[in-house]
Design a protein around this motif. Structure first.
Motif, PDB file in Angstrom:
ATOM      1  N   TYR A   1       4.630   2.683   5.684  1.00  0.00           N
ATOM      2  CA  TYR A   1       4.479   3.780   4.731  1.00  0.00           C
ATOM      3  C   TYR A   1       4.291   5.085   5.501  1.00  0.00           C
TER       4      TYR A   1
ATOM      5  N   PHE B   1       4.164  -4.013   4.883  1.00  0.00           N
ATOM      6  CA  PHE B   1       4.937  -2.821   4.527  1.00  0.00           C
ATOM      7  C   PHE B   1       4.589  -1.669   5.462  1.00  0.00           C
TER       8      PHE B   1
ATOM      9  N   ARG C   1       9.756  -1.271  -4.287  1.00  0.00           N
ATOM     10  CA  ARG C   1       9.551  -0.529  -3.038  1.00  0.00           C
ATOM     11  C   ARG C   1       9.040   0.899  -3.283  1.00  0.00           C
ATOM     12  N   GLN C   2       8.702   1.216  -4.515  1.00  0.00           N
ATOM     13  CA  GLN C   2       8.028   2.484  -4.806  1.00  0.00           C
ATOM     14  C   GLN C   2       6.810   2.180  -5.666  1.00  0.00           C
TER      15      GLN C   2
ATOM     16  N   LEU D   1       4.967  -4.841  -5.595  1.00  0.00           N
ATOM     17  CA  LEU D   1       5.555  -4.573  -4.280  1.00  0.00           C
ATOM     18  C   LEU D   1       5.923  -5.877  -3.572  1.00  0.00           C
TER      19      LEU D   1
ATOM     20  N   ILE E   1       7.844   1.237   2.098  1.00  0.00           N
ATOM     21  CA  ILE E   1       7.551   1.527   0.692  1.00  0.00           C
ATOM     22  C   ILE E   1       7.341   3.030   0.525  1.00  0.00           C
TER      23      ILE E   1
END
Length: 537
Positions: free
Chosen positions: A260, A258, A224-225, A219, A6
């Motif tokens: 990051y 996720f 994904r942002q 999400l 993400i």
């Protein structure tokens, strides 16, 4: 389970800075931007370039400074806005144009006075226009959560065809629930045929206290942002808080698998820098960064913590940058131990800077028996303030009591000369600040005053934040001392020096910003009128 990547889009310097009390000058924005890059945000929205010459200059300066982070500028779906945004970010290593248009029937009818067909055509045309300037274009459907889903999917499909690499679905007014976000994002992911050609983003406001929950729901549904701000600052009740979002993902990786780029150990430092710049501290009970976030007073909690910290802590203080130490510093400590502790806390100082800071440390150690990490952090942050040195405190004497009018005699130094004035007031702080005002001969009013102990016990450092105004601008100052009157005077002088420095610069014209093509006064007046039409995406 494979972890999906993400992307964190930080809008502290755009949406966050629009909130009352959080405005920053150019130097402060650059300092915050550099810290956000150290934090590891993927995209930094540096401002709204067309809004004012100051916004344009700050976006341009940040674009030049950052080495790795994508730098974005917001723009309305207008050619002149997009031109200004591109002119401001084009020197960035990785520039992005972020343009937006409202899509809900409510906004179309009452704000834009456009039909759905006209808005769709406008969105496609402006994304295409931006795409011809830059490869990286993001489009936001303002008020997406109150937009008809069929129409929403059509707009998303068409702007992706026009060249948008990121499509943002904002909960502009903080109206949505997690179920709403799941439904909206899930529908877009399933029904838009070219969805694989773009990243879906979510941007949630906190009017119902659901911004982080809504962002996580988005999400999980396929976005994904995530767009957020440090400490959740922003319009009205604010935005999704970056630190809560990331630590939610880190702590509950079973629910949110996720990956990051954020370095969580930089979270506390980012929050502290925001406080130092703006003078606004997070609520003590604020999740992750509040003063009480890792404090345990209940006897039952303390017993559990001593047995196993997992009983009452779901994350470690160190994971967000709160450092614990057994190294005690005092007046007998040497410079080597002092510098080592600062290095452990993550501060890298130059030789001259370390020498000056060590001298301040020694002065503090003469007043305090033991120096804590928070004392050291306060010293470093106070020394790192970029306020010019015009007036310096030489000495002060106050006479105060509950049966008399407070009197202050303050002596300031300007270069080699010393100036002294006496003033009376309803309290020692007010009297001292009036004496300062008489010396500098530049009237100002005290807009805000905040005093807080840096540490516990009776010898704690007092940290004072002030905001002053001379009718032309708001200026902030910060001061720390074991004497709250001294801290008050020091904070006032920091603000006064900024005020006088900007006054002189304005008279000489040395701060004239570079203006973008087609810059006009229309947006200036709009921006000053509560930044209307500024993109509450």
């Amino acid at each position: 389970m494979e972890k999906d990547r993400i992307y964190i889009f930080d809008t502290t310097l755009r949406d966050g800075e629009q909130a009352p009390g959080y405005s920053m000058n150019l130097d402060e924005k650059i300092r915050m931007a550099l810290q956000l890059e150290a934090l590891g945000v993927d995209i930094l929205e540096a401002g709204f370039a067309i809004a004012s010459p100051g916004d344009f200059a700050s976006v341009q300066a940040i674009s030049r400074e950052l080495k790795h982070t994508v730098v974005a500028s917001l723009s309305r779906a207008l050619e002149k806005d997009i031109d200004a945004a591109w002119e401001a970010v084009k020197l960035a290593k990785r520039p992005r144009i972020h343009t937006f248009l409202a899509t809900s029937d409510l906004h179309l009818q009452y704000k834009l006075k456009m039909s759905r067909e006209d808005a769709l055509a406008k969105a496609k045309a402006m994304v295409s226009y931006a795409r011809n300037l830059n490869d990286d274009v993001e489009f936001s459907l303002e008020d997406a959560t109150r937009t008809d889903l069929d129409y929403l999917c059509k707009v998303v499909e068409e702007v992706i065809k026009a060249g948008a690499k990121v499509v943002n679905l904002p909960d502009t007014v903080g109206y949505a629930t997690p179920d709403d976000m799941t439904r909206m994002v899930g529908t877009v992911m399933n029904r838009v045929p070219n969805i694989d050609k773009a990243i879906i983003a979510v941007h949630c406001h906190n009017d119902l206290g659901l911004a982080v929950a809504n962002s996580l729901a988005g999400l999980k549904a396929g976005a994904r942002q995530a767009e957020c701000t440090v400490c959740g600052i922003g319009e009205r009740a604010g935005n999704a808080a970056l630190e809560e979002l990331i630590m939610g993902i880190r702590t509950r990786s079973d629910e949110y698998p996720f990956s990051y780029n954020v370095k969580t150990e930089e979270i506390i430092r980012s929050s502290r820098l925001l406080t130092q710049i703006t003078g606004v501290k997070p609520n003590p009970s604020k999740a992750i960064v509040g003063a009480n976030a890792f404090a345990h007073e209940s006897g039952i909690h303390q017993h559990g913590m001593m047995a196993n910290s997992l009983t009452y802590e779901i994350m470690t203080p160190e994971s967000v940058g709160v450092m614990n130490t057994s190294l005690v510093l005092g007046k007998h400590s040497g410079q080597h131990a002092f510098e080592k502790r600062l290095a452990d806390l993550g501060y890298t100082l130059g030789k001259e800077e370390a020498k000056n800071l060590f001298a301040e440390f020694k002065n503090l150690a003469d007043r305090k028996k033991t120096i804590t990490d928070r004392d050291l952090i306060a010293l470093v942050e106070n020394a790192s303030q970029s306020s010019p040195v015009i007036w310096e405190l030489e000495s002060f004497v106050v006479n105060s009591g509950n049966m008399m009018t407070s009197t202050a005699c303050v002596t300031l130094r300007k270069g080699e000369r010393k100036f002294q004035e006496v003033a009376c007031g309803t309290g020692p702080v007010y009297a001292s600040l009036r004496a300062v005002e008489k010396i500098i001969r530049h009237p100002f009013s005290l807009e805000d005053y905040s005093l807080q102990a840096v540490t516990e016990h009776r010898d704690a450092l007092g940290e004072v934040f002030v905001k002053i105004s001379d009718g032309h601008g708001i200026y902030r100052g910060r001061g720390v001392s074991t004497d709250v009157i001294e801290a008050s005077i020091l904070s006032c002088l920091a603000a006064v020096n900024r005020m006088l420095d900007e006054t002189v610069a304005g008279q000489t014209g040395s701060l004239k910003p570079t203006t973008p093509p087609n810059f006009d006064n229309d947006m200036l007046s709009t921006h000053s009128d509560k930044k209307k039409e500024r993109g509450d995406a």
